[in-house]
Design an enzyme around this catalytic site. Structure first.
Site, mmCIF file in Angstrom:
data_model
loop_
_atom_site.group_PDB
_atom_site.id
_atom_site.type_symbol
_atom_site.label_atom_id
_atom_site.label_comp_id
_atom_site.label_asym_id
_atom_site.label_seq_id
_atom_site.Cartn_x
_atom_site.Cartn_y
_atom_site.Cartn_z
ATOM 1 N N ARG A 60 20.572 -3.071 -1.403
ATOM 2 C CA ARG A 60 19.563 -3.341 -0.371
ATOM 3 C C ARG A 60 19.801 -4.748 0.177
ATOM 4 O O ARG A 60 19.783 -5.721 -0.575
ATOM 5 C CB ARG A 60 18.158 -3.248 -0.979
ATOM 6 C CG ARG A 60 17.039 -3.664 -0.028
ATOM 7 C CD ARG A 60 15.665 -3.492 -0.684
ATOM 8 N NE ARG A 60 14.586 -3.869 0.203
ATOM 9 C CZ ARG A 60 13.818 -4.950 0.041
ATOM 10 N NH1 ARG A 60 13.997 -5.768 -0.972
ATOM 11 N NH2 ARG A 60 12.863 -5.217 0.900
ATOM 12 N N ASN A 96 7.524 -3.350 -3.799
ATOM 13 C CA ASN A 96 7.972 -4.546 -4.513
ATOM 14 C C ASN A 96 6.893 -4.923 -5.509
ATOM 15 O O ASN A 96 5.729 -5.100 -5.140
ATOM 16 C CB ASN A 96 8.178 -5.730 -3.558
ATOM 17 C CG ASN A 96 9.398 -5.550 -2.665
ATOM 18 O OD1 ASN A 96 10.114 -4.557 -2.768
ATOM 19 N ND2 ASN A 96 9.632 -6.510 -1.795
ATOM 20 N N TYR A 142 6.088 -7.400 -9.109
ATOM 21 C CA TYR A 142 6.560 -8.434 -10.043
ATOM 22 C C TYR A 142 5.629 -8.684 -11.219
ATOM 23 O O TYR A 142 6.067 -8.906 -12.338
ATOM 24 C CB TYR A 142 6.774 -9.769 -9.297
ATOM 25 C CG TYR A 142 7.988 -9.751 -8.403
ATOM 26 C CD1 TYR A 142 9.227 -10.135 -8.875
ATOM 27 C CD2 TYR A 142 7.892 -9.320 -7.077
ATOM 28 C CE1 TYR A 142 10.350 -10.112 -8.065
ATOM 29 C CE2 TYR A 142 9.011 -9.285 -6.252
ATOM 30 C CZ TYR A 142 10.239 -9.679 -6.755
ATOM 31 O OH TYR A 142 11.346 -9.635 -5.955
ATOM 32 N N ASN A 200 9.887 -6.138 5.228
ATOM 33 C CA ASN A 200 9.624 -6.464 3.836
ATOM 34 C C ASN A 200 8.278 -7.176 3.692
ATOM 35 O O ASN A 200 8.053 -8.210 4.325
ATOM 36 C CB ASN A 200 10.735 -7.392 3.317
ATOM 37 C CG ASN A 200 10.515 -7.786 1.866
ATOM 38 O OD1 ASN A 200 10.630 -6.953 0.960
ATOM 39 N ND2 ASN A 200 10.184 -9.046 1.614
ATOM 40 N N GLU A 201 7.397 -6.634 2.872
ATOM 41 C CA GLU A 201 6.162 -7.293 2.459
ATOM 42 C C GLU A 201 5.368 -7.948 3.591
ATOM 43 O O GLU A 201 5.206 -9.179 3.608
ATOM 44 C CB GLU A 201 6.478 -8.370 1.409
ATOM 45 C CG GLU A 201 7.176 -7.848 0.175
ATOM 46 C CD GLU A 201 7.274 -8.921 -0.926
ATOM 47 O OE1 GLU A 201 6.888 -10.080 -0.689
ATOM 48 O OE2 GLU A 201 7.705 -8.572 -2.034
ATOM 49 N N GLU A 254 12.023 -3.879 -5.021
ATOM 50 C CA GLU A 254 12.226 -5.153 -5.727
ATOM 51 C C GLU A 254 11.422 -5.148 -7.023
ATOM 52 O O GLU A 254 10.278 -4.681 -7.058
ATOM 53 C CB GLU A 254 11.730 -6.365 -4.916
ATOM 54 C CG GLU A 254 12.607 -6.787 -3.776
ATOM 55 C CD GLU A 254 12.034 -7.977 -3.006
ATOM 56 O OE1 GLU A 254 11.303 -8.807 -3.595
ATOM 57 O OE2 GLU A 254 12.313 -8.060 -1.796
ATOM 58 N N ASP A 284 20.573 -23.653 4.839
ATOM 59 C CA ASP A 284 21.768 -23.867 5.667
ATOM 60 C C ASP A 284 23.041 -23.258 5.065
ATOM 61 O O ASP A 284 23.869 -22.707 5.779
ATOM 62 C CB ASP A 284 22.007 -25.367 5.898
ATOM 63 C CG ASP A 284 20.984 -25.963 6.859
ATOM 64 O OD1 ASP A 284 20.064 -25.226 7.293
ATOM 65 O OD2 ASP A 284 21.093 -27.163 7.181
ATOM 66 N N HIS A 307 13.222 -9.330 7.062
ATOM 67 C CA HIS A 307 12.818 -9.955 5.799
ATOM 68 C C HIS A 307 12.443 -11.412 6.112
ATOM 69 O O HIS A 307 13.077 -12.353 5.624
ATOM 70 C CB HIS A 307 13.932 -9.841 4.763
ATOM 71 C CG HIS A 307 13.469 -10.019 3.334
ATOM 72 N ND1 HIS A 307 13.673 -9.084 2.336
ATOM 73 C CD2 HIS A 307 12.812 -11.033 2.722
ATOM 74 C CE1 HIS A 307 13.167 -9.509 1.183
ATOM 75 N NE2 HIS A 307 12.641 -10.700 1.394
HETATM 76 C C1 GBH Z 1 9.300 -11.235 -3.057
HETATM 77 O O1 GBH Z 1 7.973 -11.521 -2.767
HETATM 78 C C2 GBH Z 1 10.164 -11.405 -1.810
HETATM 79 O O2 GBH Z 1 10.313 -10.184 -1.112
HETATM 80 C C3 GBH Z 1 11.524 -11.969 -2.100
HETATM 81 O O3 GBH Z 1 12.126 -12.389 -0.910
HETATM 82 C C4 GBH Z 1 11.409 -13.074 -3.113
HETATM 83 O O4 GBH Z 1 12.637 -13.696 -3.352
HETATM 84 C C5 GBH Z 1 10.846 -12.480 -4.385
HETATM 85 O O5 GBH Z 1 9.578 -12.017 -4.131
HETATM 86 C C6 GBH Z 1 10.740 -13.450 -5.536
HETATM 87 O O6 GBH Z 1 9.856 -14.497 -5.273
HETATM 88 O O7 GBH Z 1 2.991 -19.815 -2.741
HETATM 89 O O8 GBH Z 1 1.203 -18.951 -4.115
HETATM 90 O O9 GBH Z 1 2.197 -17.568 -2.454
HETATM 91 C C7 GBH Z 1 7.106 -11.415 -3.876
HETATM 92 C C8 GBH Z 1 5.794 -12.049 -3.604
HETATM 93 C C9 GBH Z 1 5.494 -14.183 -2.603
HETATM 94 C C10 GBH Z 1 4.930 -13.841 -4.862
HETATM 95 C C11 GBH Z 1 5.395 -15.677 -2.792
HETATM 96 C C12 GBH Z 1 4.856 -15.323 -5.074
HETATM 97 C C13 GBH Z 1 4.730 -17.474 -4.103
HETATM 98 C C14 GBH Z 1 3.539 -18.139 -4.632
HETATM 99 N N1 GBH Z 1 5.844 -13.494 -3.814
HETATM 100 N N2 GBH Z 1 4.538 -16.029 -3.880
HETATM 101 S S1 GBH Z 1 2.414 -18.642 -3.363
#
Ligand code: GBH
Length: 491
Positions: A84, A317, A319, A173-174, A387, A59, A129
């Protein structure tokens, strides 16, 4: 420096894009301000406050609806020349449809985009997104083919309104995360739990919607607006759980085809369509489960052609990395799902640091691997990392984040300079602490700290903001934050 065997000679060329990324729902707040309509995250979280870890919602978030000028100043002080951001679909089109454009929403993005341009920052705008207009969810969301047309209508409005100052677009996105977690399972909204069918329908129509919008831009807007348009896909990297077991190498490949190839192959491969392995596996699994038809929809010949090449760059993206091995498809696994179809198990070694979330372990060499996998499968398409970042507990002296950015950027430099991968840009996730979907405000990814207890949502730069600014300005990473053992991943 010298002690690192000359590898520090790798610098980022002048035309390398450095940026920082955000997403509308995660920072804006103002959920009902200025005539904004509801999206699925608004609606679902109001109805199910326990969905997020801290029972929070979007919110107010970081209140960028009111504080965007300050945001721009922060971006400026990082020294990055690119930002972005995403447009909130229902801020612009409150009902999702293009029969009514919201004046206040129109102005809001106009002000941000002009504010950025005024200080020499190039915007890169994501159309979707994850914040789908709620009226479309009532029609089944992305499982409904009409979404292809409605997404095209929304995109046309955005290109008409902003195409004069925006010349880098991403459609979405993704789609993997949105479809697998939101339609297949319950980790994300809309939390349909329609596993085995829902995530593939979502995938299918998101891909078609993407391609439709690419061609809309290409045909009607590019000739006058001269921009680029692409898609952002996500991928973890995969490594064999047991490197001496050939089956685990196959499992890694299967995992990557299901997670990334499912989306990338139709767009970036020379053959087009879903990857052979994915097509065959889901068809076969559907058959032995007694389905008359495959749970994965089919593209027509025309659609295959429409999708092929429908992205000017590969938005990535990334991580973290997982160790992959095959999983027995035993009784507990009988319910159809994308994971079950894939038949793999994922894990992360306990010695990989995890400073902020159970899914995000630090393993920099995976970054270089996934970039190379893209080159191997799809050739020299320009890659823009849209990302990359790390979450932690949120302190201002965020040494682990500083180290993460330097280590991952070092792997990017190796991919470019040694492996000759075509990486053109890098966006750090994220400008400031934000609403992290199911994690609420618990996990912190920001270069800037946000005080969510204060109505002012005060922003404070972390050490990582200072260090990232230094990388951007000097065009080189800071070897003080590279662990000596990292340099052994040279080839
Ligand atoms: C990105 O996704 C997103 O594009 C972004 O919005 C987000 O803020 C960023 O990551 C950081 O998290 O519940 O087991 O699925 C990255 C992929 C998706 C990996 C959600 C982790 C959560 C664990 N992410 N996932 S689960």
């Amino acid at each position: 420096s010298e002690r690192h065997t000359g590898l520090s000679n790798y610098t980022f060329p002048e035309d390398f894009i450095f940026g920082v990324a955000t997403a509308a729902f995660q920072i804006e707040g103002g959920w009902n301000k200025g005539g904004k309509g509801e999206n699925i995250w608004d609606t679902y979280l109001h109805k199910h406050p326990n969905f997020t870890l801290d029972h929070s919602n979007g919110d107010v978030a970081a209140d960028s609806y009111h504080k965007y000028k300050e945001d721009i100043t922060m971006i400026q002080s990082l020294g990055v020349k690119y930002y972005r951001l995403s447009i909130s679909w229902t801020r612009l089109l409150p009902n999702g449809t293009d029969n009514y454009i919201n004046e206040d929403g129109m102005k809001y993005y106009r002000h941000i985009l002009e504010g950025l341009r005024k200080v020499g920052i190039t915007p890169m705008v994501t159309l979707f997104h994850w914040d789908l207009p709620t009226p479309f969810m009532d029609l089944g969301g992305w499982t409904n083919p009409v979404m292809v047309n409605y997404f095209e209508d929304y995109a046309r409005v955005a290109f008409n309104l902003y195409g004069d100052i925006v010349n880098i677009w991403t459609t979405m996105n993704e789609p993997h995360q949105h479809c697998a977690n939101g339609y297949g399972f319950v980790n994300f909204v809309p939390a349909l739990n329609a596993h085995g069918i829902g995530e593939y329908l979502c995938t299918h129509y998101m891909l078609l919607a993407h391609a439709k919008v690419y061609h809309l831009y290409d045909r009607y807007f590019r000739p006058s607006q001269n921009g680029k348009i692409g898609i952002t896909l996500d991928s973890f990297a995969g490594e064999p759980k047991n490197a001496s077991n050939p089956n685990d190498h196959v499992a890694v490949e299967n995992y990557l085809q299901m997670h990334l190839g499912l989306y990338a192959n139709p767009i970036f491969s020379s053959s087009g369509d879903y990857p052979r392995y994915v097509r065959d596996t889901i068809d076969h699994m559907s058959q032995i489960q007694g389905f008359t038809r495959s749970r994965l929809p089919f593209f027509t010949e025309q659609e295959i052609v429409m999708l092929k090449g429908s992205s000017d760059f590969f938005g990535l993206n990334h991580y973290t990395t997982y160790k992959i091995t095959n999983c027995e498809r035993n009784e507990n696994w009988q319910i159809p799902s994308m994971d079950h179809d894939n038949g793999i198990c994922m894990s992360q070694p306990s010695n990989w640091p995890k400073p902020g979330a159970s899914w995000l372990a630090v393993h920099p060499p995976g970054f270089r691997k996934i970039i190379n996998w893209i080159k191997k499968n799809y050739g020299d398409v320009p890659i823009i990392v849209t990302e990359n970042g790390l979450c932690d507990d949120g302190s201002l002296e965020d040494f682990e984040r500083v180290s993460y950015f330097n280590e991952y950027l070092y792997q990017l430099l190796l991919a470019v300079n040694i492996d000759k991968c075509n990486v053109r840009g890098y966006f750090a996730w994220t400008l400031m602490d934000d609403f992290e979907w199911g994690d609420g405000y618990v996990t912190k990814f920001g270069l800037y700290h946000v005080d969510f207890d204060s109505p002012h949502r005060t922003r404070t730069p972390k050490l990582s903001a200072i260090n990232y600014g230094q990388i951007v300005r000097t065009r080189q990473i800071d070897f003080d934050f590279i662990k000596p053992e990292s340099t052994k991943y040279q080839s």
